[in-house]
Motif scaffolding. Sequence first.
Motif, PDB file in Angstrom:
ATOM      1  N   GLY A   1      40.014 -22.785  79.312  1.00 13.36           N
ATOM      2  CA  GLY A   1      39.966 -23.983  78.479  1.00 13.36           C
ATOM      3  C   GLY A   1      41.215 -24.254  77.655  1.00 13.36           C
ATOM      4  O   GLY A   1      41.238 -25.169  76.866  1.00 13.36           O
ATOM      5  N   ARG A   2      42.261 -23.466  77.796  1.00 15.67           N
ATOM      6  CA  ARG A   2      43.470 -23.682  77.015  1.00 15.67           C
ATOM      7  C   ARG A   2      44.173 -24.935  77.525  1.00 15.67           C
ATOM      8  O   ARG A   2      44.399 -25.093  78.710  1.00 15.67           O
ATOM      9  CB  ARG A   2      44.386 -22.472  77.158  1.00 15.67           C
ATOM     10  N   CYS A   3      44.573 -25.831  76.653  1.00 14.59           N
ATOM     11  CA  CYS A   3      45.174 -27.097  77.095  1.00 14.59           C
ATOM     12  C   CYS A   3      46.589 -27.235  76.553  1.00 14.59           C
ATOM     13  O   CYS A   3      47.027 -26.512  75.680  1.00 14.59           O
ATOM     14  CB  CYS A   3      44.323 -28.277  76.661  1.00 14.59           C
ATOM     15  N   TRP A   4      47.272 -28.204  77.079  1.00 10.02           N
ATOM     16  CA  TRP A   4      48.671 -28.446  76.714  1.00 10.02           C
ATOM     17  C   TRP A   4      48.805 -28.727  75.220  1.00 10.02           C
ATOM     18  O   TRP A   4      49.720 -28.248  74.571  1.00 10.02           O
ATOM     19  CB  TRP A   4      49.206 -29.610  77.540  1.00 10.02           C
TER      20      TRP A   4
ATOM     21  N   MET B   1      52.661 -34.257  79.124  1.00  4.49           N
ATOM     22  CA  MET B   1      51.482 -34.779  78.416  1.00  4.49           C
ATOM     23  C   MET B   1      50.678 -35.705  79.335  1.00  4.49           C
ATOM     24  O   MET B   1      49.448 -35.690  79.321  1.00  4.49           O
ATOM     25  CB  MET B   1      51.896 -35.533  77.151  1.00  4.49           C
ATOM     26  N   ARG B   2      51.373 -36.504  80.137  1.00  2.00           N
ATOM     27  CA  ARG B   2      50.678 -37.392  81.066  1.00  2.00           C
ATOM     28  C   ARG B   2      49.977 -36.612  82.169  1.00  2.00           C
ATOM     29  O   ARG B   2      48.961 -37.048  82.693  1.00  2.00           O
ATOM     30  CB  ARG B   2      51.645 -38.406  81.665  1.00  2.00           C
ATOM     31  N   ALA B   3      50.524 -35.441  82.521  1.00  2.00           N
ATOM     32  CA  ALA B   3      49.877 -34.619  83.540  1.00  2.00           C
ATOM     33  C   ALA B   3      48.596 -33.994  82.979  1.00  2.00           C
ATOM     34  O   ALA B   3      47.786 -33.478  83.737  1.00  2.00           O
ATOM     35  CB  ALA B   3      50.828 -33.529  84.037  1.00  2.00           C
ATOM     36  N   ALA B   4      48.428 -34.063  81.669  1.00  2.86           N
ATOM     37  CA  ALA B   4      47.212 -33.674  80.940  1.00  2.86           C
ATOM     38  C   ALA B   4      47.043 -32.182  80.793  1.00  2.86           C
ATOM     39  O   ALA B   4      48.004 -31.426  80.820  1.00  2.86           O
ATOM     40  CB  ALA B   4      45.990 -34.330  81.556  1.00  2.86           C
TER      41      ALA B   4
ATOM     42  N   VAL C   1      58.417 -34.264  89.570  1.00  2.30           N
ATOM     43  CA  VAL C   1      57.197 -33.798  90.215  1.00  2.30           C
ATOM     44  C   VAL C   1      56.679 -32.620  89.404  1.00  2.30           C
ATOM     45  O   VAL C   1      57.405 -31.651  89.163  1.00  2.30           O
ATOM     46  CB  VAL C   1      57.452 -33.383  91.679  1.00  2.30           C
ATOM     47  N   ILE C   2      55.439 -32.731  88.969  1.00  2.00           N
ATOM     48  CA  ILE C   2      54.815 -31.674  88.171  1.00  2.00           C
ATOM     49  C   ILE C   2      53.727 -31.029  89.017  1.00  2.00           C
ATOM     50  O   ILE C   2      52.826 -31.714  89.508  1.00  2.00           O
ATOM     51  CB  ILE C   2      54.235 -32.238  86.856  1.00  2.00           C
ATOM     52  N   THR C   3      53.861 -29.735  89.216  1.00  2.00           N
ATOM     53  CA  THR C   3      52.876 -28.972  89.981  1.00  2.00           C
ATOM     54  C   THR C   3      52.464 -27.764  89.156  1.00  2.00           C
ATOM     55  O   THR C   3      53.035 -27.490  88.108  1.00  2.00           O
ATOM     56  CB  THR C   3      53.457 -28.485  91.328  1.00  2.00           C
TER      57      THR C   3
END
Length: 124
Positions: free
Chosen positions: A117-120, A104-107, A80-82
Amino acid sequence: MTVAGLVRRSGNFKRSAYREQADLSSYQVQDGRTVLLSHRVVDVEKAVDGDKAADVALQPGDVVSIRQLAGWQDIGASVVITGEVEHPGSYGIEEGERLSSALMRAADFEPTPTRPGRCWSECR
């Protein structure tokens, strides 16, 4: 009763059943003092499909063991990703998978005042 009859009477195969083979253990008391055990492999799928040569008549005390498919226990494994991700929730994982692939799938991380705006993909 036969092996096929036992399978039908039990409600047929579960989705997790390894259908090719089953183990049949038979017990016999010899001279009223010792128990003899014998094992044999039964082609349970052929028996259930109507192959009379594959179906085996059962005796009192026989035990028929139908194995579970290899890897069945791993089905349904999840994390579970929160937190600050675009798509929080439960993600199915497979054996050997890294947590980073589920992240990565959680985006993308959700933008915050300190990280607009910082992303994985930029945080790896």
